[in-house]
Scaffold this active site. Structure first.
Site, PDB file in Angstrom:
ATOM      1  N   CYS A 116       0.820  -1.224   0.000  1.00  0.00           N
ATOM      2  CA  CYS A 116       0.000   0.000   0.000  1.00  0.00           C
ATOM      3  C   CYS A 116       0.852   1.272   0.000  1.00  0.00           C
ATOM      4  CB  CYS A 116      -0.938   0.010   1.196  1.00  0.00           C
ATOM      5  SG  CYS A 116      -1.862  -1.508   1.361  1.00  0.00           S
ATOM      6  N   HIS A 256      -3.652   6.985   2.951  1.00  0.00           N
ATOM      7  CA  HIS A 256      -4.010   5.661   2.413  1.00  0.00           C
ATOM      8  C   HIS A 256      -5.396   5.293   2.935  1.00  0.00           C
ATOM      9  CE1 HIS A 256      -4.089   1.599   1.246  1.00  0.00           C
ATOM     10  NE2 HIS A 256      -3.822   1.084   2.432  1.00  0.00           N
ATOM     11  N   ASN A 286     -10.173  -0.665   0.159  1.00  0.00           N
ATOM     12  CA  ASN A 286      -8.719  -0.502   0.174  1.00  0.00           C
ATOM     13  C   ASN A 286      -8.150  -0.984  -1.153  1.00  0.00           C
ATOM     14  OD1 ASN A 286      -5.961  -0.776   0.556  1.00  0.00           O
ATOM     15  ND2 ASN A 286      -6.121  -1.722   2.572  1.00  0.00           N
TER      16      ASN A 286
HETATM   17  O1  UT7 Z   1      -3.551  -1.463   3.670  1.00  0.00           O
HETATM   18  C1  UT7 Z   1      -3.153  -2.194   4.754  1.00  0.00           C
HETATM   19  C2  UT7 Z   1      -4.033  -3.381   4.831  1.00  0.00           C
HETATM   20  N1  UT7 Z   1      -4.742  -3.698   5.997  1.00  0.00           N
HETATM   21  C3  UT7 Z   1      -5.290  -2.876   6.919  1.00  0.00           C
HETATM   22  O2  UT7 Z   1      -5.136  -1.708   6.940  1.00  0.00           O
HETATM   23  C4  UT7 Z   1      -6.108  -3.550   7.938  1.00  0.00           C
HETATM   24  C5  UT7 Z   1      -6.054  -2.888   9.285  1.00  0.00           C
HETATM   25  N2  UT7 Z   1      -6.992  -3.525  10.176  1.00  0.00           N
HETATM   26  C6  UT7 Z   1      -8.310  -3.270  10.143  1.00  0.00           C
HETATM   27  O3  UT7 Z   1      -8.786  -2.478   9.349  1.00  0.00           O
HETATM   28  C7  UT7 Z   1      -9.198  -3.958  11.183  1.00  0.00           C
HETATM   29  O4  UT7 Z   1      -8.392  -4.647  12.079  1.00  0.00           O
HETATM   30  C8  UT7 Z   1     -10.230  -4.933  10.525  1.00  0.00           C
HETATM   31  C9  UT7 Z   1     -11.297  -4.151   9.809  1.00  0.00           C
HETATM   32  C10 UT7 Z   1      -9.526  -5.899   9.597  1.00  0.00           C
HETATM   33  C11 UT7 Z   1     -10.902  -5.747  11.642  1.00  0.00           C
HETATM   34  O5  UT7 Z   1     -11.526  -4.879  12.571  1.00  0.00           O
HETATM   35  P1  UT7 Z   1     -11.341  -5.103  14.139  1.00  0.00           P
HETATM   36  O6  UT7 Z   1     -12.149  -4.091  14.809  1.00  0.00           O
HETATM   37  O7  UT7 Z   1      -9.858  -5.132  14.398  1.00  0.00           O
HETATM   38  O8  UT7 Z   1     -12.016  -6.510  14.342  1.00  0.00           O
HETATM   39  P2  UT7 Z   1     -11.357  -7.866  14.864  1.00  0.00           P
HETATM   40  O9  UT7 Z   1     -10.429  -8.419  13.841  1.00  0.00           O
HETATM   41  O10 UT7 Z   1     -10.860  -7.651  16.235  1.00  0.00           O
HETATM   42  O11 UT7 Z   1     -12.639  -8.759  14.898  1.00  0.00           O
HETATM   43  C12 UT7 Z   1     -13.714  -8.524  15.804  1.00  0.00           C
HETATM   44  C13 UT7 Z   1     -14.765  -9.580  15.554  1.00  0.00           C
HETATM   45  C14 UT7 Z   1     -14.211 -10.990  15.503  1.00  0.00           C
HETATM   46  O12 UT7 Z   1     -15.147 -11.834  16.112  1.00  0.00           O
HETATM   47  P3  UT7 Z   1     -14.901 -12.402  17.592  1.00  0.00           P
HETATM   48  O13 UT7 Z   1     -13.616 -13.187  17.473  1.00  0.00           O
HETATM   49  O14 UT7 Z   1     -14.776 -11.185  18.447  1.00  0.00           O
HETATM   50  O15 UT7 Z   1     -16.116 -13.229  17.838  1.00  0.00           O
HETATM   51  C15 UT7 Z   1     -14.150 -11.307  14.029  1.00  0.00           C
HETATM   52  O16 UT7 Z   1     -14.269 -12.672  13.742  1.00  0.00           O
HETATM   53  O17 UT7 Z   1     -15.367  -9.355  14.281  1.00  0.00           O
HETATM   54  C16 UT7 Z   1     -15.348 -10.555  13.532  1.00  0.00           C
HETATM   55  N3  UT7 Z   1     -15.259 -10.221  12.115  1.00  0.00           N
HETATM   56  C17 UT7 Z   1     -16.330  -9.984  11.361  1.00  0.00           C
HETATM   57  N4  UT7 Z   1     -17.652  -9.995  11.619  1.00  0.00           N
HETATM   58  C18 UT7 Z   1     -18.498  -9.695  10.627  1.00  0.00           C
HETATM   59  C19 UT7 Z   1     -14.153 -10.076  11.360  1.00  0.00           C
HETATM   60  N5  UT7 Z   1     -14.495  -9.747  10.111  1.00  0.00           N
HETATM   61  C20 UT7 Z   1     -15.847  -9.696  10.088  1.00  0.00           C
HETATM   62  C21 UT7 Z   1     -16.778  -9.398   9.080  1.00  0.00           C
HETATM   63  N6  UT7 Z   1     -18.095  -9.403   9.387  1.00  0.00           N
HETATM   64  N7  UT7 Z   1     -16.417  -9.102   7.817  1.00  0.00           N
END
Ligand code: UT7
Length: 334
Positions: A116, A256, A286
């Protein structure tokens, strides 16, 4: 860059594929909801390539627009740099494919792999060739066809990514304008946090690598999130300091576009008002290396940048990598 030719962005162009993938579409594919995606990321829809489209096709459309706007012929390009993690193929480079399609016969061409942050690595590299007087016109394209390496059975990643291309033509500008500072960084120890494990020389393509789904993006979202907030702030601080500019003087921040919560954290820290920050991830998700140049192109098209404005570009991504640049914008050329 004292004593050197000042370099700026002479024009931009962007292109996104026609097909729209909405949060409602994703609700049919994985266990997710529009509400989760919007509140956790800010993304509402993203653009997806057709089966026939590859990165060089998107790059070509964006490049042609940038060249037309600057009224510079492809034959006059000295160099083409393409930033991408989704090249048409591992080699030849996507930059070479683009050079041929544009008919940019005298241009050197190569790809940059900084995920990115690729566009920022690309413009930092390109500007050195112009500042030194070696080259006049360098085209930098950030392009991704991320849908081709996204696992649409994995809700952790498939809601985030989209496809698109943004191009910028760099060239000489009058004294006092153009790029004032760059900051680039890398922390390779964080590589495993965001990667496409197979398809290279470590795990070549095999039926086993395909079965294990190792050709798709794998990401530790939480760790990348924390890293992103930290380096966005540090990289922005660094380019402000190097240019001797205070945060109050920033007219436009082009970050970004990965997650609205990451952008919001930066807005809060720098005390910027919302109209000074470009956000388009709600429509595109993204697009990795294409995010910043597409956002910049849209900001220019919308008349959000005026002569003499201080513009900061900042990004982070796989590698792990980060980068920023501060420009004193000009529409003049020399
Ligand atoms: O360009 C660089 C590339 N990457 C990034 O910039 C990514 C940076 N990270 C992020 O944007 C965030 O960490 C995410 C959007 C990927 C995830 O958000 P989060 O608030 O960190 O959520 P999490 O990974 O802590 O997940 C929370 C919950 C989990 O469930 P449990 O384990 O708490 O029961 C996940 O399984 O949300 C669940 N989850 C979803 N639920 C519904 C993860 N993805 C999804 C989804 N829909 N798509």
């Amino acid at each position: 860059m004292r004593g050197m030719q000042p370099v700026g962005i002479l024009s931009t162009g962007s292109y996104v594929p026609e097909r729209v993938l909405t949060n409602a579409d994703l609700e049919q594919m994985v266990d997710t909801s529009d509400e989760w995606i919007v509140t956790r990321t800010g993304i509402r829809e993203r653009r997806i390539c057709s089966p026939e489209q590859a990165s060089s096709d998107l790059a070509y459309e964006a490049a042609v627009k940038a060249l037309q706007r600057a009224n510079v012929a492809a034959e006059d390009l000295d160099m083409i740099i393409v930033a991408t993690v989704t090249p048409d193929m591992l080699f030849p480079s996507t930059a070479c494919l683009l050079q041929d399609r544009l008919g940019a016969k005298k241009a050197a061409a190569f790809d940059v792999s900084a995920a990115c942050t690729g566009f920022l690595y690309g413009i930092a590299t390109a500007s050195q060739f112009i500042a030194s007087g070696l080259y006049r016109y360098v085209l930098v394209v950030g392009v991704e066809a991320l849908s081709k390496i996204t696992d649409y059975t994995n809700r952790n990643t498939c809601v985030l990514f989209g496809d698109g291309a943004g191009a910028a033509l760099l060239g000489p500008v009058p004294d006092g304008y153009g790029f004032q500072s760059f900051e680039l960084g890398a922390d390779g120890s964080g590589g495993p946090l965001l990667q496409q494990p197979a398809g290279g020389s470590r795990i070549p393509a095999s039926s086993e690598s395909v079965e294990k789904r190792l050709h798709y993006i794998s990401m530790n979202g939480g760790e990348v999130f924390k890293f992103a907030v930290r380096v966005m702030n540090a990289a922005t601080d660094a380019v402000l300091e190097k240019a001797g500019v205070s945060k109050e003087e920033v007219d436009l921040l082009v970050p970004h576009q990965a997650n609205l919560r990451i952008i919001d954290a930066a807005i809060k820290r720098f005390g910027l008002s919302e109209e000074k920050v470009v956000v388009n991830l709600d429509r595109y998700g993204n697009m990795s290396s294409a995010s910043i140049p597409v956002a910049l192109d849209e900001a220019l098209e919308a008349g959000r940048i005026s002569e003499g404005d201080t513009v900061v570009l900042v990004g982070f991504g796989g590698g792990l990598t980060w980068g920023a640049s501060l420009l004193k914008w000009t529409f003049q050329r020399v």
